[in-house]
Design a protein around this motif. Structure first.
Motif: not given
Length: 106
Positions: A15-18, A22-25, A79-86
């Motif tokens: 469920g993390a694709a969206e 958005r994070t990579h926008a 950023w690292d934490a946001a990506i790690a959560a996804l």
């Protein structure tokens, strides 16, 4: 200038694709600058369901770029934490992709 182009695959958490898209926008400028200093030329990302495909172009290989980034103080902990959560942390979910065909080579 000769560069190295490599494919790489990662998997997202269910469920993390969206949120990943958005994070990579918008990549933080200081992170992009650090990646560039460490050898990044171009990084393109595609998502298919929970599979992420990366095409990474560097001066001398993705592994070398990662080594250089790892030698730096942490560039952007948020950023690292946001990506790690996804991203799924299963080691079987991330892998280099072997090149099968390249139109330049024929």
């Amino acid at each position: 200038m000769s560069t190295v182009v490599e494919g790489y695959r990662t998997r997202l958490r269910h469920g993390a694709a969206e949120r990943y898209a958005r994070t990579h926008a918008r990549i933080p400028e200081h992170l992009h600058a650090a990646l560039t200093r460490c050898g990044l030329v171009r990084w393109r990302i595609w998502v298919d369901g929970e599979t992420v495909f990366h095409v990474i172009e560097t001066r001398d290989g993705r592994e070398r770029m990662v080594e250089r980034m790892s030698a730096l103080p942490q560039v952007d902990p948020a950023w690292d934490a946001a990506i790690a959560a996804l991203v799924d942390d299963d080691p079987d979910g991330s892998a280099p992709l072997p090149l099968v065909w390249d139109s330049i080579l024929g």
